[in-house]
Write a protein that holds these residues in place. Structure first.
Motif, PDB file in Angstrom:
ATOM      1  N   THR A   1       0.840  -1.197   0.000  1.00 26.67           N
ATOM      2  CA  THR A   1       0.000   0.000   0.000  1.00 26.67           C
ATOM      3  C   THR A   1       0.876   1.249   0.000  1.00 26.67           C
ATOM      4  O   THR A   1       0.626   2.207  -0.741  1.00 26.67           O
ATOM      5  CB  THR A   1      -0.923   0.017   1.228  1.00 26.67           C
ATOM      6  OG1 THR A   1      -1.772  -1.130   1.197  1.00 26.67           O
ATOM      7  CG2 THR A   1      -1.797   1.262   1.243  1.00 26.67           C
ATOM      8  N   MET A   2       1.910   1.230   0.822  1.00 25.96           N
ATOM      9  CA  MET A   2       2.828   2.366   0.886  1.00 25.96           C
ATOM     10  C   MET A   2       3.565   2.549  -0.447  1.00 25.96           C
ATOM     11  O   MET A   2       3.670   3.668  -0.956  1.00 25.96           O
ATOM     12  CB  MET A   2       3.831   2.164   2.015  1.00 25.96           C
ATOM     13  CG  MET A   2       4.821   3.306   2.171  1.00 25.96           C
ATOM     14  SD  MET A   2       6.020   3.009   3.483  1.00 25.96           S
ATOM     15  CE  MET A   2       6.952   1.657   2.760  1.00 25.96           C
ATOM     16  N   VAL A   3       4.066   1.453  -1.013  1.00 23.13           N
ATOM     17  CA  VAL A   3       4.771   1.527  -2.296  1.00 23.13           C
ATOM     18  C   VAL A   3       3.857   2.085  -3.381  1.00 23.13           C
ATOM     19  O   VAL A   3       4.250   2.950  -4.182  1.00 23.13           O
ATOM     20  CB  VAL A   3       5.305   0.138  -2.699  1.00 23.13           C
ATOM     21  CG1 VAL A   3       5.842   0.160  -4.127  1.00 23.13           C
ATOM     22  CG2 VAL A   3       6.395  -0.322  -1.732  1.00 23.13           C
ATOM     23  N   GLY A   4       2.632   1.601  -3.407  1.00 18.97           N
ATOM     24  CA  GLY A   4       1.680   2.072  -4.409  1.00 18.97           C
ATOM     25  C   GLY A   4       1.387   3.553  -4.285  1.00 18.97           C
ATOM     26  O   GLY A   4       1.278   4.269  -5.289  1.00 18.97           O
ATOM     27  N   ARG A   5       1.273   4.033  -3.042  1.00 17.78           N
ATOM     28  CA  ARG A   5       1.000   5.454  -2.839  1.00 17.78           C
ATOM     29  C   ARG A   5       2.159   6.325  -3.306  1.00 17.78           C
ATOM     30  O   ARG A   5       1.952   7.432  -3.800  1.00 17.78           O
ATOM     31  CB  ARG A   5       0.683   5.698  -1.364  1.00 17.78           C
ATOM     32  CG  ARG A   5      -0.701   5.189  -0.968  1.00 17.78           C
ATOM     33  CD  ARG A   5      -0.929   5.198   0.521  1.00 17.78           C
ATOM     34  NE  ARG A   5      -2.325   4.872   0.822  1.00 17.78           N
ATOM     35  CZ  ARG A   5      -2.811   4.669   2.041  1.00 17.78           C
ATOM     36  NH1 ARG A   5      -1.991   4.753   3.086  1.00 17.78           N
ATOM     37  NH2 ARG A   5      -4.081   4.379   2.224  1.00 17.78           N
ATOM     38  N   ILE A   6       3.361   5.838  -3.139  1.00 15.64           N
ATOM     39  CA  ILE A   6       4.522   6.580  -3.642  1.00 15.64           C
ATOM     40  C   ILE A   6       4.455   6.695  -5.164  1.00 15.64           C
ATOM     41  O   ILE A   6       4.762   7.746  -5.741  1.00 15.64           O
ATOM     42  CB  ILE A   6       5.826   5.878  -3.208  1.00 15.64           C
ATOM     43  CG1 ILE A   6       6.003   5.975  -1.688  1.00 15.64           C
ATOM     44  CG2 ILE A   6       7.037   6.495  -3.914  1.00 15.64           C
ATOM     45  CD1 ILE A   6       7.158   5.168  -1.153  1.00 15.64           C
ATOM     46  N   LEU A   7       4.017   5.627  -5.816  1.00 11.76           N
ATOM     47  CA  LEU A   7       3.977   5.610  -7.267  1.00 11.76           C
ATOM     48  C   LEU A   7       2.822   6.432  -7.846  1.00 11.76           C
ATOM     49  O   LEU A   7       2.902   6.902  -8.983  1.00 11.76           O
ATOM     50  CB  LEU A   7       3.871   4.166  -7.773  1.00 11.76           C
ATOM     51  CG  LEU A   7       5.087   3.275  -7.507  1.00 11.76           C
ATOM     52  CD1 LEU A   7       4.809   1.854  -7.969  1.00 11.76           C
ATOM     53  CD2 LEU A   7       6.324   3.835  -8.203  1.00 11.76           C
ATOM     54  N   VAL A   8       1.752   6.605  -7.070  1.00  9.55           N
ATOM     55  CA  VAL A   8       0.591   7.334  -7.590  1.00  9.55           C
ATOM     56  C   VAL A   8       0.973   8.752  -8.004  1.00  9.55           C
ATOM     57  O   VAL A   8       0.622   9.214  -9.094  1.00  9.55           O
ATOM     58  CB  VAL A   8      -0.546   7.356  -6.553  1.00  9.55           C
ATOM     59  CG1 VAL A   8      -1.613   8.380  -6.943  1.00  9.55           C
ATOM     60  CG2 VAL A   8      -1.191   5.981  -6.439  1.00  9.55           C
ATOM     61  N   ASP A   9       1.673   9.468  -7.129  1.00 11.20           N
ATOM     62  CA  ASP A   9       2.063  10.842  -7.459  1.00 11.20           C
ATOM     63  C   ASP A   9       2.933  10.905  -8.709  1.00 11.20           C
ATOM     64  O   ASP A   9       2.916  11.889  -9.445  1.00 11.20           O
ATOM     65  CB  ASP A   9       2.803  11.477  -6.282  1.00 11.20           C
ATOM     66  CG  ASP A   9       1.864  11.986  -5.199  1.00 11.20           C
ATOM     67  OD1 ASP A   9       0.684  12.217  -5.511  1.00 11.20           O
ATOM     68  OD2 ASP A   9       2.312  12.150  -4.045  1.00 11.20           O
ATOM     69  N   ARG A  10       3.706   9.857  -8.938  1.00 10.88           N
ATOM     70  CA  ARG A  10       4.638   9.860 -10.064  1.00 10.88           C
ATOM     71  C   ARG A  10       3.985   9.431 -11.377  1.00 10.88           C
ATOM     72  O   ARG A  10       4.555   9.665 -12.452  1.00 10.88           O
ATOM     73  CB  ARG A  10       5.819   8.941  -9.754  1.00 10.88           C
ATOM     74  CG  ARG A  10       6.606   9.364  -8.519  1.00 10.88           C
ATOM     75  CD  ARG A  10       7.809   8.478  -8.281  1.00 10.88           C
ATOM     76  NE  ARG A  10       8.572   8.892  -7.102  1.00 10.88           N
ATOM     77  CZ  ARG A  10       9.727   8.365  -6.731  1.00 10.88           C
ATOM     78  NH1 ARG A  10      10.277   7.396  -7.449  1.00 10.88           N
ATOM     79  NH2 ARG A  10      10.338   8.796  -5.647  1.00 10.88           N
ATOM     80  N   THR A  11       2.837   8.780 -11.288  1.00  7.15           N
ATOM     81  CA  THR A  11       2.215   8.241 -12.500  1.00  7.15           C
ATOM     82  C   THR A  11       0.886   8.884 -12.872  1.00  7.15           C
ATOM     83  O   THR A  11       0.425   8.734 -13.997  1.00  7.15           O
ATOM     84  CB  THR A  11       1.988   6.719 -12.351  1.00  7.15           C
ATOM     85  OG1 THR A  11       1.191   6.464 -11.185  1.00  7.15           O
ATOM     86  CG2 THR A  11       3.317   5.985 -12.208  1.00  7.15           C
TER      87      THR A  11
END
Length: 388
Positions: free
Chosen positions: A248-258
């Motif tokens: 969940t944490m990894v995915g949230r980091i990627l959301v802003d970037r994608t």
């Protein structure tokens, strides 16, 4: 205003919220033992927290509309860790109940006001940052859980909560003045006929509720599922939530970037389909390894909808009052309240496999409503109004 300092202040609000929430939920067994509560009594007490939090969120939205979210967050932010101390010090069940109600109101008000601030900062910066705040929340939750585990044998419950409060309150007081005042609505718009477009806001809220139903189910029942349904043993079962929270944490980091590349609709659509597939994988898992993979994928799949829900809700509020963000936040608590009992009730009737299978149609609601996560045009100039 210095947006870098404002971003730091909001980041600290998310971190404190994550640590305090983790500290509470990981030490619930200590509270149960201290007051000799039955499972039913404990469930009733803990279940009141998200209900009161929903009320706190609505009230925070109303106050933010009049005065801005900064005073709400500056007052209610420190209240959360201080209420946590009261929970630890409570000598009787009635006083414990009062402390939990105060904590719930604080959690709801802070959730609403820090999301309002986060969306405002994102709007001013011109690129997605809200998901990074949620990534910090997830990381803080993991840290809080680790600290709670270490502190179990080192200090009493009140001392542990007091240590968290001392650091948290000091940090919030130090950066509170950096929060953005008011909201980006000119006085002319406040006094005009501009209205929140409620239909897309409510539909985004329903999608968010479905995500939190799955989140609540995974958080409360993942270890039980691996242990009871798959016979994994407690050590392996404990890894289920760890993998879920980490992804969940990894995915949230990627959301802003994608999100700039794919857009919020596509991210929510793909995430919802992935999460529904993960729930099916969990329900059909032949062994613990497959189930662990399923919980990790579930955490990764649901993460885009949460931060993007607040961005979408804010875009449908032409007054930028924060009310839409606060109302959407209420669906968070509805999902949390519904999720664990839903899984438990189905499990008691037909088994845990069917209980997790029931999350598949719930999660399919998310891609069905993904189109409402589209950010509406927001042409309002960014100035701080004077509201009487």
């Amino acid at each position: 205003m210095d947006l870098r300092r404002a971003r730091l202040a909001v980041l600290i609000a998310f971190v404190v919220q994550g640590v305090c929430f983790a500290a509470l939920v990981t030490r619930i067994p200590s509270l149960q033992s201290k007051f000799e509560l039955s499972d039913g009594q404990l469930g009733l007490l803990v279940g009141l927290v998200p209900i009161v939090a929903g009320v706190g969120s609505v009230v925070a939205g109303a106050v933010s509309q009049k005065r801005g979210s900064r005073p709400v967050l500056r007052v209610m932010g420190p209240l959360v860790p201080l209420s946590l101390v009261l929970v630890g010090l409570a000598p009787t069940v009635p006083l414990l109940l009062m402390a939990l109600l105060l904590l719930g109101a604080g959690l709801g008000a802070v959730d609403a006001s820090m999301n309002i601030q986060g969306v405002r900062i994102q709007d001013d910066l011109g690129h997605s940052v809200v998901a990074s705040f949620y990534a910090a929340f997830s990381l803080a939750g993991l840290v809080g859980a680790i600290l709670a585990s270490i502190a179990t044998d080192l200090m009493s419950l009140p001392a542990f909560f007091a240590a968290i409060a001392a650091v948290s309150v000091a940090a919030q007081l130090a950066v509170g003045r950096f929060l953005l005042p008011g909201h980006p609505t000119p006085a002319s718009v406040v006094n005009s006929d501009a209205r929140i477009i409620w239909r897309p806001v409510m539909l985004v809220g329903i999608a968010l509720m479905c995500v939190y139903i799955a989140d609540s189910g995974a958080s409360n029942w993942s270890a039980v599922y691996l242990n009871d349904a798959l016979g994994s043993g407690e050590k392996v079962a404990a890894l289920a939530y760890g993998g879920y929270a980490l992804m969940t944490m990894v995915g949230r980091i990627l959301v802003d970037r994608t999100v700039g590349r794919f857009g919020p609709v596509r991210l929510v659509l793909m995430g919802g389909l992935l999460a529904a597939g993960a729930a099916a994988l969990i329900a059909l898992a032949p062994n613990a390894t497959v189930a662990l993979i399923g919980f990790a994928i579930l955490g990764f799949g649901i993460c885009p909808a949460i931060p993007l829900a607040f961005t979408a809700a804010a875009s449908h509020d032409p007054t930028s009052s924060g009310v839409a963000v606060a109302r959407v936040n209420v669906f968070n608590y509805v999902g949390f309240v519904v999720g664990a009992p839903l899984i438990g009730g189905i499990a008691q009737g037909v088994g845990l496999r069917w209980a997790f299978a029931a999350l598949v149609p719930v999660l399919l609601v998310v891609p069905l409503l993904a189109r409402f996560f589209r950010v509406a045009p927001h042409p309002i100039p960014d100035v701080v109004p004077t509201v009487n």
